[in-house]
Design an enzyme around this catalytic site. Structure first.
Site, PDB file in Angstrom:
ATOM      1  CG  ASP A  58      -2.184   0.809   0.997  1.00 41.83           C
ATOM      2  OD1 ASP A  58      -2.208   1.629   0.056  1.00 41.83           O
ATOM      3  OD2 ASP A  58      -3.149   0.629   1.761  1.00 41.83           O
ATOM      4  CD1 TRP A  59       0.829   5.556  -3.675  1.00 40.27           C
ATOM      5  CD2 TRP A  59       0.188   3.411  -3.680  1.00 40.27           C
ATOM      6  NE1 TRP A  59       0.813   5.113  -4.988  1.00 40.27           N
ATOM      7  CE2 TRP A  59       0.421   3.810  -5.015  1.00 40.27           C
ATOM      8  CE3 TRP A  59      -0.210   2.101  -3.443  1.00 40.27           C
ATOM      9  CZ2 TRP A  59       0.258   2.951  -6.103  1.00 40.27           C
ATOM     10  CZ3 TRP A  59      -0.382   1.237  -4.530  1.00 40.27           C
ATOM     11  CH2 TRP A  59      -0.142   1.663  -5.829  1.00 40.27           C
TER      12      TRP A  59
END
Length: 743
Positions: free
Chosen positions: A263-264
């Site tokens: 995930d970012w």
């Protein structure tokens, strides 16, 4: 420069092909693993590392020298996110990147239709393909553990079987377009508050029975090509590089051959990223180029720091080759597949799909005195009240925020359906969030209101007394601390004083319909005073049309709740046991320990174990027709391990309208060596019936439906003894049961 390098690579390949034949990795007639071997053998150490991390906000590098293209990702699970600048979240300013917003995944789960799920995946996959995306960042299948989780609207409810059944057709629909589905957030990401610092403590039985089944189905049945790690921690390791979850379970137990995407901002450590299962790193800094380095993406954990360890001999190339192989496999399955279709964007077929998903997902919760459907033969003055009738819901909520080509608002949908046959008047009723912007996308709406709450209620009551029917459209929205990423709700109640508005309207007019728009359960202290309640979700571009379809009977509602509506937070296991949002450590660190004390007793399992009556039960949903269930029968009384039993039940439409009913199968194990829920969902079928028509619904039950996870033996166990199969219209509405024995 990247385009020039890519073109130079293609020219070099053309020259190579002319002199030495087509390279194996470019020959689509060759097996994909052979092509990967060939491509990998041609890559330098630097090129292998280069394809493992981002080069922009949403892309990672290919191998220009070999003509291998980049990977391009896009949010989200409900529509294709507008383009942003290369290094920033701000809008790129395109004029051709609008999309269709499909209903939120809570609505899809509420349809209880695998056919509709396949349509959803196919449609959104076609839009992603048209925009030339490699990876669609969705769907989400985290379990609904608490109604306060701000991101529940992106997921598929509280039950692992329902989520697992609904996610498989979605993924297959997306990937038939040559676009990878990225199932998220793996795993145990069940609240947004403190999501980066929460260490989840959960026993293995609960992990395997509740929180993993949907992910497992995505991998082993749907063959998902990518999986996104979660922000939180498990066993004190962040889940974007977690040995137990990513290596031991995902890759070794389940045989996942795809790519684990961070995930970012979910990666935190180079050594753990190397060894603990992460393959492709995105978003480790919000805006890399402002950190002062020439190319900040090369500073990612799987970039230059990894390359330095390789050059120094401190780490070997075993993990590197596995990661590069997985990324190449993704590219060959997607952008290097010349046979994948071209896709389409904002087509009439896609709008029809969005409307159908909304139509089938809306849930009729209550309908006393046959207030619904609204009859235009009798009703000539309709009053619509509530901010959510006029507020755009496609903007906001976090990464699933969209820039849509159009959004039909509930008020507009109602007006279009009435089409001059009745008068429709609108009043505000309450003021909620008047803003309408997320990451540079603005709704353009002016929702300013200068009158007081008292004045708005007084106006609504005065108009309600004059109306034949009142439709209140309220609920939550996608603002912070409501249904929104990176924040949780602060309570179960409706915001903005809506309860007072509803109570006042109920006293003024008995023909009141409350339409609740939300991705979460809400408290309904006024439920006994209201004759009709509709759960409408975030329905996307066709929201107003779908709501009008159900209100006026153009569509017979067939949705069923994918999660329990509790009467209070005290009736939710996580809150009753003080197991949310966790306890801050005393060692001075930022981390929070969150123990899932309720174990396997989530949702209806908790309510039934503790004999709690919910506001509305899991699986509940009414219709404008009626259905009669016959007696359930089984084809045998005993089965042996590995055998199956068939349970059948006739269902008849005893009303005057054609409709669809979701027939649900639950299994009970009354006597077991371990504590088990009162019953658990193990099958469902949505059947369409004309008035007077009868169809027999059949379920095949194997030992997998009878099993619990034995953590000590680390295996699923079905203990011999008596079981009960329950045929139900909802978890609290069992119509017929049949007993059988497992030898």
């Amino acid at each position: 420069m990247k385009i020039k390098a890519f073109i130079a690579g293609l020219l070099a390949l053309a020259a190579m092909s002319a002199t030495a034949g087509t390279p194996i990795y470019l020959d689509e007639s060759q097996p994909i693993e052979k092509r990967i071997d060939d491509a990998l053998s041609r890559m330098t150490l630097e090129e292998k590392v280069k394809i493992l991390h981002a080069q922009s906000k949403f892309s990672s590098a290919g191998v220009p020298r070999l003509g291998i293209p980049e990977v391009w990702c896009t949010d989200g699970p409900h529509g294709i996110r507008p383009e942003v600048l290369w290094d920033e979240w701000d809008q790129a300013g395109w004029t051709n990147d609008s999309c269709i917003a499909y209903p939120a995944l809570t609505c899809l789960a509420a349809s209880w239709s695998k056919e509709v799920s396949g349509l959803y995946g196919k449609s959104i996959g076609e839009e992603a393909r048209y925009r030339n995306k490699t990876v669609l960042l969705g769907p989400g299948v985290n379990i609904y553990r608490t109604p306060l989780n701000g991101r529940n609207f992106e997921y598929m409810g509280e039950d692992p079987y329902l989520s697992a059944s609904m996610v498989v057709p979605y993924i297959k629909g997306v990937q038939q377009n040559g676009v990878a589905a990225c199932v998220k957030h793996f795993a145990l990401n069940n609240n947004e508050v403190n999501r980066h610092t929460t260490n989840v403590i959960v026993d293995d039985r609960t992990l395997y029975e509740i929180y993993l089944p949907a992910f497992k189905a995505a991998v082993t049945e749907a063959k998902a090509w990518t999986i996104m790690g979660a922000y939180n921690l498990y066993r004190d390791q962040h889940l974007c590089h977690n040995q137990y979850i990513l290596n031991d379970i995902l890759k070794n137990e389940w045989g996942f051959d795809g790519v684990v995407v961070s995930d970012w901002g979910g990666a935190h450590d180079t050594n753990q990223a190397i060894t603990n299962g992460l393959d492709l790193e995105y978003g480790s800094w919000t805006n890399g180029l402002k950190l002062g380095k020439k190319n900040a993406y090369d500073s990612y954990f799987l970039a230059d720091p990894y390359l330095e360890l390789l050059h120094s001999g401190k780490v070997g190339t075993k993990e590197l080759d596995d990661k590069a192989r997985r990324v190449l496999r993704l590219i060959f399955r997607t952008s290097m597949n010349r046979n994948r279709p071209f896709g389409s964007l904002c087509s009439d077929e896609h709008y029809a799909a969005a409307r159908r998903i909304g139509d089938e997902g809306i849930v009729l919760l209550k309908n006393n005195a046959s207030v619904l459907p609204i009859s235009l033969d009798k009703v000539k003055r309709i009053l619509v009240v509530g901010e959510n009738a006029i507020k755009m819901m496609t903007v906001g909520g976090g990464s699933s925020s969209l820039k849509v080509q159009r959004e039909v608002l509930p008020l507009d949908g109602i007006k279009a359906m009435v089409a001059g046959r009745a008068e429709v008047k609108y009043v505000r009723g309450y003021v909620g969030d008047i803003t309408g912007e997320y990451n540079g996308v603005t709704t353009g709406q002016d929702l300013n209101e200068s009158r007081s709450a008292e004045q708005l209620i007084a106006e609504a009551v005065d108009e309600a007394r004059k109306a034949d029917c009142v439709v209140f459209v309220g609920g939550l929205n996608k603002s912070e601390h409501q249904d929104c990423e990176d924040s949780d709700r602060t309570g179960l109640e409706l915001p903005y004083g809506q309860d007072a508005v509803i109570e006042a309207l109920a006293k003024a007019n008995p023909n009141l319909v409350v339409v609740n728009i939300s991705g979460n359960a809400v408290a309904m202290p006024w439920a006994n005073n209201v004759n009709a309640i509709v759960q409408a979700w975030y329905l996307g571009s066709e929201a107003g049309n779908s709501i009008a379809d159900v209100l006026f009977g153009a569509v017979n509602p067939s949705g069923k709740l994918p999660f329990t509506f509790p009467t209070s937070l005290n009736n939710v296991g996580a809150h009753r046991l003080d197991a949310y949002p966790g306890i801050k450590r005393t060692d001075g660190s930022q981390y929070i320990d969150l123990e899932y004390k309720e174990g396997i007793y989530v949702g209806y399992r908790w309510a039934e174990k503790n004999k709690l009556k919910p506001q509305f039960a899991f699986g509940h949903g009414l219709s404008y027709t009626t259905f009669a269930y016959g007696k359930a029968t089984a084809d045998k009384k005993t089965i042996a391990q590995g055998e199956t039993i068939t349970v059948s039940v006739p269902v008849t439409n005893t009303g005057e309208r054609e409709g669809m009913e979701v027939v649900q199968l639950y299994i009970s194990d009354p006597k077991c060596s371990v504590d088990r829920p009162v019953k658990e969902l193990k099958g469902f079928e949505k059947v369409s019936l004309k008035p007077g028509e009868t169809k027999t619904v059949t379920f095949t039950i194997g030992t997998d439906a009878l099993s619990y996870f034995d953590a000590q033996r680390h295996q699923w166990v079905a203990e011999p003894g008596q079981f009960v199969a329950h045929i139900a219209a909802a978890s609290d509405d069992v119509r017929s049961s049949v007993k059988f024995e497992l030898k």
